[in-house]
Design a protein around this motif. Structure first.
Motif, short mmCIF file in Angstrom:
data_model
loop_
_atom_site.label_atom_id
_atom_site.label_comp_id
_atom_site.label_asym_id
_atom_site.label_seq_id
_atom_site.Cartn_x
_atom_site.Cartn_y
_atom_site.Cartn_z
N PHE A 20 0.83 -1.22 0.00
CA PHE A 20 0.00 0.00 0.00
C PHE A 20 0.85 1.25 0.00
CE2 PHE A 20 -3.48 -2.77 0.71
CZ PHE A 20 -4.64 -2.04 0.47
N PHE A 21 2.01 1.19 0.65
CA PHE A 21 2.95 2.31 0.64
C PHE A 21 3.39 2.63 -0.78
CE2 PHE A 21 7.19 4.14 0.91
CZ PHE A 21 7.06 5.08 1.92
N LEU A 22 3.75 1.60 -1.53
CA LEU A 22 4.19 1.78 -2.92
C LEU A 22 3.04 2.20 -3.82
CD1 LEU A 22 6.59 -1.30 -3.24
CD2 LEU A 22 7.22 1.10 -2.93
N ILE A 23 1.86 1.61 -3.59
CA ILE A 23 0.69 1.98 -4.41
C ILE A 23 0.36 3.46 -4.22
CG2 ILE A 23 -1.80 1.67 -4.63
CD1 ILE A 23 -1.38 -1.30 -4.09
N GLY A 24 0.41 3.93 -2.97
CA GLY A 24 0.13 5.34 -2.70
C GLY A 24 1.13 6.26 -3.38
N ALA A 25 2.41 5.89 -3.35
CA ALA A 25 3.44 6.71 -3.99
C ALA A 25 3.26 6.76 -5.50
CB ALA A 25 4.82 6.17 -3.63
N VAL A 26 2.98 5.60 -6.10
CA VAL A 26 2.78 5.53 -7.56
C VAL A 26 1.53 6.31 -7.97
CG1 VAL A 26 2.28 3.99 -9.48
CG2 VAL A 26 4.01 3.35 -7.81
N LYS A 62 7.37 15.67 -2.54
CA LYS A 62 6.43 15.93 -1.45
C LYS A 62 5.12 15.19 -1.66
CE LYS A 62 4.06 19.72 0.92
NZ LYS A 62 3.86 21.19 0.97
N LYS A 63 4.59 15.23 -2.89
CA LYS A 63 3.30 14.60 -3.16
C LYS A 63 3.40 13.09 -3.11
CE LYS A 63 1.60 18.52 -5.83
NZ LYS A 63 1.24 19.05 -7.16
N CYS A 64 4.51 12.54 -3.59
CA CYS A 64 4.70 11.08 -3.52
C CYS A 64 4.81 10.62 -2.07
CB CYS A 64 5.93 10.67 -4.30
SG CYS A 64 5.73 10.75 -6.10
N LEU A 65 5.48 11.41 -1.26
CA LEU A 65 5.60 11.06 0.16
C LEU A 65 4.23 11.08 0.84
CD1 LEU A 65 7.35 10.39 2.59
CD2 LEU A 65 7.69 12.85 2.94
N ILE A 66 3.44 12.10 0.52
CA ILE A 66 2.08 12.19 1.09
C ILE A 66 1.24 11.00 0.65
CG2 ILE A 66 -0.07 13.51 1.06
CD1 ILE A 66 1.64 16.04 0.85
N GLY A 67 1.32 10.65 -0.65
CA GLY A 67 0.57 9.50 -1.15
C GLY A 67 1.01 8.20 -0.52
#
Length: 266
Positions: free
Chosen positions: A30-36, A196-201
């Motif tokens: 889920f961490f990777l999915i959010g970043a992608v 920043k946005k990838c980290l938030i995702g």
């Protein structure tokens, strides 16, 4: 009682951490999915913007004050330099509100259209401007952000004249302004903020996965091991029934049928 409560809280935290560690792979996915997902959204839907800024210094002016070389006239000055600076600082919020009005932004738009033959509206100007006060000073900045580098620069140039003129015409011109940092045209677009946005995702995905794991663990009241049974009810386990899969049962039944057939033939 307080000690028991503390121990219960500590035990619950331990259970939650254990549940999260058991499902570490789900957290990672889920961490990777959010970043992608955040990267994809930023790349496809974030529009490039161009920023131009201008900085002013506000100062109070006492028109009736006449300076002379005598000590008495110095003592009788109506406003000291310190009080004039304080007055200018105190008026900044008032002027910023004036700069947000439709009339002011229309004057800026008219100035741009007159000089460049464009069709800029007051609403475009208003939405492009953000204000920043420099703490403990009489200085303030106007930041202009649009999708066009030329437009951002042209608005900044128009503000250079309109801000000074408006302050001169307001409150009898007691507070004026001068430009201390002239605007410059942006040569590159502002960053889309991928990191920043990838980290938030990624963090959003991590939190969602953690919430799912914790809720699932809390809602699951089944007892799965002998240790859980002993811990919950404080009674010893005398025996247990082994679990047989459906495949093993079907194999056993087939084996018995074969044996019965052989015995029947004999």
């Amino acid at each position: 009682n307080e000690r028991v409560t503390f121990l219960n809280i500590d035990e619950n935290i331990k259970k939650i951490l254990t549940a999260l560690l058991k499902k570490w792979y789900l957290l990672l996915i889920f961490f990777l999915i959010g970043a992608v997902a955040a990267y994809t959204y930023t790349a496809k839907f974030t529009v490039l913007t161009y920023k131009s800024s201008i900085e002013f210094l506000a100062y109070a002016e006492d028109k009736d004050q006449e300076m002379s070389g005598t000590a008495s006239s110095t003592v009788q000055q109506r406003t000291s330099e310190t009080s004039k600076r304080s007055y200018a600082i105190g008026m900044l919020d008032t002027f910023i509100e004036i700069f947000k009005t439709t009339d002011f932004n229309q004057s800026v738009a008219d100035e741009i259209n007159r000089k460049h033959g464009t069709n800029v509206t007051a609403n475009q100007v208003k939405n492009a401007i953000s204000f920043e006060k420099v703490e403990n000073t009489a200085m303030f900045k106007l930041h202009i952000l649009t999708t066009d580098a030329d437009l951002s620069y042209n608005i900044s140039l128009a503000l250079q004249d309109c801000v000074i003129e408006t302050m001169n015409q307001t409150n009898g011109g007691l507070v004026k302004a001068t430009v201390v940092d002239k605007p410059m045209k942006a040569v590159t677009a502002a960053s889309k903020g991928y990191a920043k946005k990838c980290l938030i995702g990624a963090m959003a995905g991590f939190v969602l996965a953690a919430a799912y794991i914790i809720l699932r663990d809390l809602l699951d009241v089944r007892i799965k091991t002998e240790e859980e049974l002993t811990e919950k009810y404080k009674i010893p386990v005398l025996g247990s029934i082994p679990e047989f899969s459906s495949n093993s049962k079907s194999k056993e039944s087939k084996q018995k049928k074969k044996e019965m057939k052989k015995n029947g033939k004999k």
